[in-house]
Design an enzyme around this catalytic site. Structure first.
Site, PDB file in Angstrom:
ATOM      1  N   MET A  99       0.804  -1.230   0.000  1.00 30.36           N
ATOM      2  CA  MET A  99       0.000   0.000   0.000  1.00 30.36           C
ATOM      3  C   MET A  99       0.835   1.278   0.000  1.00 30.36           C
ATOM      4  O   MET A  99       0.378   2.323   0.471  1.00 30.36           O
ATOM      5  CB  MET A  99      -0.950  -0.021   1.206  1.00 30.36           C
ATOM      6  CG  MET A  99      -1.944  -1.170   1.178  1.00 30.36           C
ATOM      7  SD  MET A  99      -2.935  -1.248  -0.332  1.00 30.36           S
ATOM      8  CE  MET A  99      -4.085   0.085  -0.020  1.00 30.36           C
ATOM      9  N   ARG A 100       2.034   1.228  -0.547  1.00 30.73           N
ATOM     10  CA  ARG A 100       2.826   2.444  -0.740  1.00 30.73           C
ATOM     11  C   ARG A 100       2.973   2.688  -2.237  1.00 30.73           C
ATOM     12  O   ARG A 100       3.219   1.743  -2.995  1.00 30.73           O
ATOM     13  CB  ARG A 100       4.237   2.317  -0.139  1.00 30.73           C
ATOM     14  CG  ARG A 100       4.293   1.917   1.312  1.00 30.73           C
ATOM     15  CD  ARG A 100       3.613   2.869   2.248  1.00 30.73           C
ATOM     16  NE  ARG A 100       4.181   4.205   2.253  1.00 30.73           N
ATOM     17  CZ  ARG A 100       3.640   5.233   2.910  1.00 30.73           C
ATOM     18  NH1 ARG A 100       2.510   5.071   3.580  1.00 30.73           N
ATOM     19  NH2 ARG A 100       4.199   6.415   2.880  1.00 30.73           N
ATOM     20  N   ILE A 101       2.827   3.928  -2.635  1.00 26.44           N
ATOM     21  CA  ILE A 101       3.060   4.267  -4.042  1.00 26.44           C
ATOM     22  C   ILE A 101       4.565   4.366  -4.260  1.00 26.44           C
ATOM     23  O   ILE A 101       5.268   5.066  -3.522  1.00 26.44           O
ATOM     24  CB  ILE A 101       2.347   5.583  -4.400  1.00 26.44           C
ATOM     25  CG1 ILE A 101       0.836   5.359  -4.340  1.00 26.44           C
ATOM     26  CG2 ILE A 101       2.766   6.068  -5.789  1.00 26.44           C
ATOM     27  CD1 ILE A 101       0.009   6.598  -4.559  1.00 26.44           C
ATOM     28  N   HIS A 119      -4.461  -5.283  -8.846  1.00 25.95           N
ATOM     29  CA  HIS A 119      -5.371  -4.191  -8.500  1.00 25.95           C
ATOM     30  C   HIS A 119      -6.807  -4.723  -8.555  1.00 25.95           C
ATOM     31  O   HIS A 119      -7.180  -5.391  -9.522  1.00 25.95           O
ATOM     32  CB  HIS A 119      -5.201  -3.029  -9.481  1.00 25.95           C
ATOM     33  CG  HIS A 119      -6.027  -1.843  -9.107  1.00 25.95           C
ATOM     34  ND1 HIS A 119      -5.709  -1.028  -8.038  1.00 25.95           N
ATOM     35  CD2 HIS A 119      -7.172  -1.343  -9.628  1.00 25.95           C
ATOM     36  CE1 HIS A 119      -6.621  -0.078  -7.927  1.00 25.95           C
ATOM     37  NE2 HIS A 119      -7.522  -0.247  -8.880  1.00 25.95           N
ATOM     38  N   ASP A 155      -1.395   2.494 -11.235  1.00 23.93           N
ATOM     39  CA  ASP A 155      -2.415   1.580 -11.773  1.00 23.93           C
ATOM     40  C   ASP A 155      -2.625   1.750 -13.278  1.00 23.93           C
ATOM     41  O   ASP A 155      -3.757   1.635 -13.779  1.00 23.93           O
ATOM     42  CB  ASP A 155      -3.759   1.762 -11.036  1.00 23.93           C
ATOM     43  CG  ASP A 155      -3.660   1.451  -9.549  1.00 23.93           C
ATOM     44  OD1 ASP A 155      -2.803   0.619  -9.182  1.00 23.93           O
ATOM     45  OD2 ASP A 155      -4.416   2.029  -8.763  1.00 23.93           O
TER      46      ASP A 155
HETATM   47  C1  GRF Z   1      -6.245  -7.104  -2.589  1.00 23.59           C
HETATM   48  O1  GRF Z   1      -7.593  -6.872  -2.869  1.00 23.59           O
HETATM   49  C2  GRF Z   1      -5.394  -6.384  -3.579  1.00 23.59           C
HETATM   50  O2  GRF Z   1      -5.915  -6.391  -4.851  1.00 23.59           O
HETATM   51  C3  GRF Z   1      -5.419  -4.999  -3.006  1.00 23.59           C
HETATM   52  O3  GRF Z   1      -5.292  -5.184  -1.621  1.00 23.59           O
HETATM   53  C4  GRF Z   1      -5.825  -6.454  -1.290  1.00 23.59           C
HETATM   54  C5  GRF Z   1      -4.738  -7.215  -0.587  1.00 23.59           C
HETATM   55  O4  GRF Z   1      -5.194  -8.410  -0.061  1.00 23.59           O
HETATM   56  N1  GRF Z   1      -4.424  -4.161  -3.595  1.00 23.59           N
HETATM   57  P1  GRF Z   1      -4.163  -9.456   0.532  1.00 23.59           P
HETATM   58  O5  GRF Z   1      -3.227  -8.707   1.481  1.00 23.59           O
HETATM   59  O6  GRF Z   1      -3.430 -10.093  -0.598  1.00 23.59           O
HETATM   60  O7  GRF Z   1      -5.035 -10.418   1.279  1.00 23.59           O
END
Ligand code: GRF
Length: 202
Positions: A99-101, A119, A155
């Site tokens: 979750m880091r760009i 994504h 993305d």
């Molecule tokens: C997934 O839906 C992925 O597409 C999104 O964050 C979620 C991560 O789920 N970017 P996990 O950590 O793989 O369970």
């Protein structure tokens, strides 16, 4: 840098996570199959409490926590990740709920199709966050997930694999996310298998 001609039977993956790691688990399970053309060499998490770190440990995969808050800026954080990855002969980096760009500093180190992301939308629709709620709000009939190459624009890289699911009556963001996640767990191993086979055939 990885070998240009890969004189090996499996490519080495790095998987970058921030959370639960269910996509990491799907890759761990795929890699457990003898004929699967990839192995996970290392997992990096930017969150110490990410359950994905536990999943890596259970699978016997080296896992490193690199907390972005410990670094002065994004370049320093990314350099720390690159330094760790340099020790694992990585062929392909898989972002899996990371979750880091990432900046071009990191992205450019993996030119040649060696950095991919998952994504939870049918790109190019719904880049960024809250993809499922936005699809519901727009009255879409279907949703899905996309594996794509990572480029500096978020993305937006070339699509590798896409899976679609129907949106059904009374879906909430949560029920839709669960339906999409099931497809993510199919899509990511498929995409990695395809890319790994192409790399090994070079
Ligand atoms: C997934 O839906 C992925 O597409 C999104 O964050 C979620 C991560 O789920 N970017 P996990 O950590 O793989 O369970």
């Amino acid at each position: 840098m990885a070998d240009q001609s890969l004189n090996k039977s499996k490519i080495n993956l790095a998987v970058l996570i921030s959370g639960g790691g269910s996509n990491l688990q799907a890759l761990i399970d795929a890699c457990a199959q003898p004929d699967y053309p990839a192995r996970i060499a290392v997992v990096l998490s930017n969150k110490a409490d990410a359950y994905g770190v536990e999943r890596a440990k259970i699978a016997g995969i080296p896992a490193h926590v690199i907390t972005h808050k410990d670094y002065a800026d994004k370049t320093a954080f990314e350099s720390a990740m690159l330094d760790i990855l340099a020790g694992y002969d990585i062929d392909l980096v898989c972002l899996a709920g990371f979750m880091r760009i990432l900046s071009p500093h990191f992205i450019n180190a993996w030119q040649g199709g060696r950095l991919i992301n998952i994504h939870p939308s049918l790109l190019p629709l719904y880049k960024g966050l809250h993809t499922h709620q936005r699809a519901l709000d727009d009255g879409q009939k279907e949703a899905g997930c996309t594996i794509h190459y990572v480029v500096p624009e978020v993305d937006s890289g070339e699509i590798i694999v896409q899976k679609r699911v129907p949106i059904i009556k009374d879906d909430t963001a949560e029920t839709l996310a669960q339906r999409v996640l099931e497809q993510e767990h199919i899509a990511y191993p498929q995409a990695v298998e395809r890319l790994a086979k192409a790399m090994l055939a070079q």
